[in-house]
Design a protein around this motif. Structure first.
Motif, short mmCIF file in Angstrom:
data_model
loop_
_atom_site.label_atom_id
_atom_site.label_comp_id
_atom_site.label_asym_id
_atom_site.label_seq_id
_atom_site.Cartn_x
_atom_site.Cartn_y
_atom_site.Cartn_z
N LEU A 113 -8.01 8.32 -1.10
CA LEU A 113 -7.59 7.18 -0.29
C LEU A 113 -6.65 7.57 0.84
O LEU A 113 -6.75 7.06 1.95
CB LEU A 113 -6.92 6.12 -1.18
N ARG A 124 -12.58 3.94 3.21
CA ARG A 124 -11.23 3.76 2.67
C ARG A 124 -10.99 2.30 2.29
O ARG A 124 -10.36 2.02 1.28
CB ARG A 124 -10.19 4.27 3.67
N VAL A 178 -10.20 0.88 -1.53
CA VAL A 178 -9.15 -0.08 -1.91
C VAL A 178 -9.76 -1.22 -2.72
O VAL A 178 -9.19 -1.66 -3.72
CB VAL A 178 -8.40 -0.61 -0.66
N ARG A 227 -8.68 -2.23 -6.44
CA ARG A 227 -8.27 -3.62 -6.74
C ARG A 227 -9.10 -4.19 -7.89
O ARG A 227 -8.57 -4.83 -8.79
CB ARG A 227 -8.42 -4.48 -5.49
N THR A 266 -3.09 3.35 -10.22
CA THR A 266 -3.50 3.56 -8.84
C THR A 266 -2.48 3.01 -7.84
O THR A 266 -2.62 3.24 -6.64
CB THR A 266 -4.87 2.92 -8.56
N LEU A 311 -2.01 3.44 -3.54
CA LEU A 311 -2.05 2.28 -2.64
C LEU A 311 -0.75 2.15 -1.86
O LEU A 311 -0.76 1.92 -0.65
CB LEU A 311 -2.33 1.01 -3.44
N LEU A 329 0.15 4.41 1.37
CA LEU A 329 -0.38 4.11 2.69
C LEU A 329 0.66 3.49 3.62
O LEU A 329 0.52 3.54 4.84
CB LEU A 329 -1.58 3.16 2.57
N LEU A 370 -6.13 -1.51 6.78
CA LEU A 370 -6.04 -0.76 5.54
C LEU A 370 -4.76 -1.10 4.78
O LEU A 370 -4.77 -1.25 3.57
CB LEU A 370 -6.12 0.74 5.83
N LYS A 371 -3.68 -1.26 5.51
CA LYS A 371 -2.41 -1.61 4.87
C LYS A 371 -2.46 -3.01 4.27
O LYS A 371 -1.94 -3.24 3.18
CB LYS A 371 -1.26 -1.49 5.87
N SER A 425 -4.50 -2.85 1.14
CA SER A 425 -3.72 -2.18 0.11
C SER A 425 -2.66 -3.11 -0.48
O SER A 425 -2.44 -3.15 -1.69
CB SER A 425 -3.06 -0.93 0.68
#
Length: 109
Positions: free
Chosen positions: A54, A64, A68, A72, A79, A83, A86, A95-96, A99
């Motif tokens: 990731l 990516r 996520v 999730r 994990t 996460l 990031l 992506l943030k 996450s």
């Protein structure tokens, strides 16, 4: 892979092995299908390898984001560090956000 993504299937050893083998497929469509199937099947066996990939910016953004989604769906607190990592790097906002949503579902306040 697309059939497994539809739901209604259980992740037996054959299906798990098939999906895991395709997570590293050279074809982007096959990889994304495998990631979608891993999320649908909630493959816990996929969590650790995907958590390791990731944070790699060389991985395509769609992959990516799908990683996520798998993390999730699996919902394992192991994990969470991947996460959360990031947020310490210059990563795409999309992506943030994904996450953060995954973290919230894994460890709700």
């Amino acid at each position: 892979l697309d059939v497994l993504s539809l739901g209604g299937y259980t992740a037996g050893p054959a299906a798990t092995g098939f999906v895991l083998a395709h997570l590293a497929a050279p074809d982007p469509a096959a990889r994304l299908s495998a990631l979608k199937a891993a999320a649908t099947l909630k493959l816990t066996a996929a969590a650790a390898p995907l958590a390791g990939k990731l944070g790699d910016p060389a991985q395509p953004l769609p992959d990516r984001l799908a990683m996520v989604a798998v993390l999730r769906a699996v919902g394992s607190s192991t994990t969470a560090p991947a996460l959360a990592s990031l947020f310490d790097k210059p990563e795409p906002a999309e992506l943030k956000v994904a996450s953060l949503k995954a973290l919230a579902s894994i460890a709700p306040a």
